[in-house]
Design a protein around this motif. Sequence first.
Motif, PDB file in Angstrom:
ATOM      1  N   MET A  88     -21.110   8.834  -5.023  1.00  0.00           N
ATOM      2  CA  MET A  88     -20.194   8.421  -3.966  1.00  0.00           C
ATOM      3  C   MET A  88     -21.015   7.982  -2.754  1.00  0.00           C
ATOM      4  O   MET A  88     -21.780   8.771  -2.187  1.00  0.00           O
ATOM      5  CB  MET A  88     -19.260   9.582  -3.582  1.00  0.00           C
ATOM      6  CG  MET A  88     -18.446  10.161  -4.732  1.00  0.00           C
ATOM      7  SD  MET A  88     -17.497   8.978  -5.724  1.00  0.00           S
ATOM      8  CE  MET A  88     -16.457   8.222  -4.493  1.00  0.00           C
ATOM      9  N   THR A  89     -20.863   6.719  -2.375  1.00  0.00           N
ATOM     10  CA  THR A  89     -21.665   6.152  -1.287  1.00  0.00           C
ATOM     11  C   THR A  89     -20.946   4.969  -0.669  1.00  0.00           C
ATOM     12  O   THR A  89     -20.298   4.199  -1.398  1.00  0.00           O
ATOM     13  CB  THR A  89     -23.048   5.682  -1.813  1.00  0.00           C
ATOM     14  OG1 THR A  89     -23.682   4.862  -0.827  1.00  0.00           O
ATOM     15  CG2 THR A  89     -22.946   4.878  -3.112  1.00  0.00           C
ATOM     16  N   PRO A  90     -21.075   4.782   0.663  1.00  0.00           N
ATOM     17  CA  PRO A  90     -20.446   3.597   1.262  1.00  0.00           C
ATOM     18  C   PRO A  90     -21.050   2.296   0.731  1.00  0.00           C
ATOM     19  O   PRO A  90     -20.482   1.222   0.926  1.00  0.00           O
ATOM     20  CB  PRO A  90     -20.731   3.740   2.762  1.00  0.00           C
ATOM     21  CG  PRO A  90     -21.348   5.081   2.962  1.00  0.00           C
ATOM     22  CD  PRO A  90     -21.741   5.641   1.635  1.00  0.00           C
ATOM     23  N   LEU A 132     -19.830   4.254  -5.990  1.00  0.00           N
ATOM     24  CA  LEU A 132     -18.433   4.051  -5.591  1.00  0.00           C
ATOM     25  C   LEU A 132     -18.212   4.438  -4.133  1.00  0.00           C
ATOM     26  O   LEU A 132     -18.656   5.501  -3.697  1.00  0.00           O
ATOM     27  CB  LEU A 132     -17.569   4.924  -6.508  1.00  0.00           C
ATOM     28  CG  LEU A 132     -16.141   4.495  -6.767  1.00  0.00           C
ATOM     29  CD1 LEU A 132     -16.088   3.081  -7.305  1.00  0.00           C
ATOM     30  CD2 LEU A 132     -15.513   5.458  -7.775  1.00  0.00           C
ATOM     31  N   SER A 133     -17.509   3.561  -3.412  1.00  0.00           N
ATOM     32  CA  SER A 133     -17.160   3.810  -2.009  1.00  0.00           C
ATOM     33  C   SER A 133     -15.646   3.955  -1.910  1.00  0.00           C
ATOM     34  O   SER A 133     -14.918   3.365  -2.706  1.00  0.00           O
ATOM     35  CB  SER A 133     -17.613   2.614  -1.174  1.00  0.00           C
ATOM     36  OG  SER A 133     -16.995   2.617   0.086  1.00  0.00           O
ATOM     37  N   TYR A 137     -16.300   2.793   5.885  1.00  0.00           N
ATOM     38  CA  TYR A 137     -16.531   3.739   6.974  1.00  0.00           C
ATOM     39  C   TYR A 137     -17.466   4.797   6.411  1.00  0.00           C
ATOM     40  O   TYR A 137     -17.599   4.925   5.195  1.00  0.00           O
ATOM     41  CB  TYR A 137     -15.216   4.368   7.465  1.00  0.00           C
ATOM     42  CG  TYR A 137     -14.282   4.739   6.357  1.00  0.00           C
ATOM     43  CD1 TYR A 137     -13.282   3.862   5.924  1.00  0.00           C
ATOM     44  CD2 TYR A 137     -14.441   5.952   5.687  1.00  0.00           C
ATOM     45  CE1 TYR A 137     -12.461   4.197   4.871  1.00  0.00           C
ATOM     46  CE2 TYR A 137     -13.613   6.290   4.635  1.00  0.00           C
ATOM     47  CZ  TYR A 137     -12.626   5.406   4.232  1.00  0.00           C
ATOM     48  OH  TYR A 137     -11.815   5.729   3.173  1.00  0.00           O
ATOM     49  N   LEU A 139     -18.611   8.695   6.013  1.00  0.00           N
ATOM     50  CA  LEU A 139     -18.240  10.113   6.105  1.00  0.00           C
ATOM     51  C   LEU A 139     -19.513  10.963   6.094  1.00  0.00           C
ATOM     52  O   LEU A 139     -20.604  10.455   5.860  1.00  0.00           O
ATOM     53  CB  LEU A 139     -17.334  10.474   4.934  1.00  0.00           C
ATOM     54  CG  LEU A 139     -16.037   9.663   4.863  1.00  0.00           C
ATOM     55  CD1 LEU A 139     -15.341   9.862   3.529  1.00  0.00           C
ATOM     56  CD2 LEU A 139     -15.110  10.051   6.007  1.00  0.00           C
ATOM     57  N   GLY A 141     -20.279  13.251   3.975  1.00  0.00           N
ATOM     58  CA  GLY A 141     -20.759  13.561   2.627  1.00  0.00           C
ATOM     59  C   GLY A 141     -19.852  12.950   1.587  1.00  0.00           C
ATOM     60  O   GLY A 141     -18.806  12.370   1.910  1.00  0.00           O
ATOM     61  N   GLY A 142     -20.231  13.099   0.330  1.00  0.00           N
ATOM     62  CA  GLY A 142     -19.481  12.472  -0.750  1.00  0.00           C
ATOM     63  C   GLY A 142     -18.346  13.319  -1.306  1.00  0.00           C
ATOM     64  O   GLY A 142     -17.643  12.885  -2.221  1.00  0.00           O
ATOM     65  N   PRO A 145     -14.741  11.722  -0.646  1.00  0.00           N
ATOM     66  CA  PRO A 145     -14.567  10.570  -1.546  1.00  0.00           C
ATOM     67  C   PRO A 145     -14.419  10.979  -3.013  1.00  0.00           C
ATOM     68  O   PRO A 145     -13.603  10.401  -3.738  1.00  0.00           O
ATOM     69  CB  PRO A 145     -15.843   9.756  -1.315  1.00  0.00           C
ATOM     70  CG  PRO A 145     -16.233  10.084   0.089  1.00  0.00           C
ATOM     71  CD  PRO A 145     -15.884  11.523   0.284  1.00  0.00           C
TER      72      PRO A 145
HETATM   73  N1  ADE Z   1     -20.132   8.967   1.585  1.00  0.00           N
HETATM   74  C1  ADE Z   1     -20.054   8.777   2.919  1.00  0.00           C
HETATM   75  N2  ADE Z   1     -19.142   7.869   3.237  1.00  0.00           N
HETATM   76  C2  ADE Z   1     -18.595   7.445   2.056  1.00  0.00           C
HETATM   77  C3  ADE Z   1     -17.597   6.503   1.703  1.00  0.00           C
HETATM   78  N3  ADE Z   1     -16.967   5.771   2.625  1.00  0.00           N
HETATM   79  N4  ADE Z   1     -17.309   6.334   0.405  1.00  0.00           N
HETATM   80  C4  ADE Z   1     -17.971   7.034  -0.543  1.00  0.00           C
HETATM   81  N5  ADE Z   1     -18.917   7.934  -0.271  1.00  0.00           N
HETATM   82  C5  ADE Z   1     -19.240   8.140   1.003  1.00  0.00           C
END
Ligand code: ADE
Length: 244
Positions: A88-90, A132-133, A137, A139, A141-142, A145
């Motif tokens: 999980m990552t932006p 996957l985001s 924006y 956050l 942590g993951g 999400p």
């Molecule tokens: N971790 C931090 N921000 C996130 C986001 N927008 N979507 C998924 N993981 C995230």
Amino acid sequence: MNFYILTLFPDMVMQGLHTSMIGRAVDRGYLSIEAVDIRNYSEDKHFRVDDYPYGGGAGMVMQAAPVCRAYHALKDRIGKEHLRVIYMTPQGRTLSQKIVQELAKEEDLVFLCGHYEGIDERALEMIATDFLSIGDYVLTGGELPAMVTIDAVSRLVPGVLNNDASAEFESFHDNLLEYPQYTRPEEYMGKRVPEILLSGHHANIEKWRRQQAILRTLKYRPDLLKEANLTEKEREFLEKAKGK
Ligand code: ADE
């Protein structure tokens, strides 16, 4: 469907997901959810899992070794050769109902939740299959999400919703937003339920609901309309509504 969450905050995900519909689905055996505490796989005497970034910069980075050890222990335990591991990552693909539908076909999903400034790239190269985001924006942590994604996927798993039909007909099915819903009483603060819903005429009610869905989509998400599956009559209705 089995969900596994690799995280530094197992209580957060377990508490969040063991309530309401998802909690009930777990109790009834339609889903299983397990959080794996990455900290348990630290080899540091203080259970540290992060360190300073090479090259300098703000914040800390989660180390590759505890993350990879946590993953391999899980993989060995469940005995699957290939597992889908979603980081999980932006920076990932933005979650959509289409992706949710694709994920719902899997038997097992592993979610990897990062914290601080992220996870050492080498661990991601070795174990992540998807990035996957949940939106543009950032956050802390993951975990949230991952919980959002698990909730959305779970409701497509047969048996999770009380009424299997409702998963199909809600917002974004057919690229239309949902029509408005009403329940008792017939009048609240001087506002009446639309008469058609009290008529008992199912075909007219269905037509009215489709039209309301089209009007809502036109007002709030006109971008969806080009992919919507409309009949000839509904297209005419839409063109008229646009002219108003
Ligand atoms: N971790 C931090 N921000 C996130 C986001 N927008 N979507 C998924 N993981 C995230």
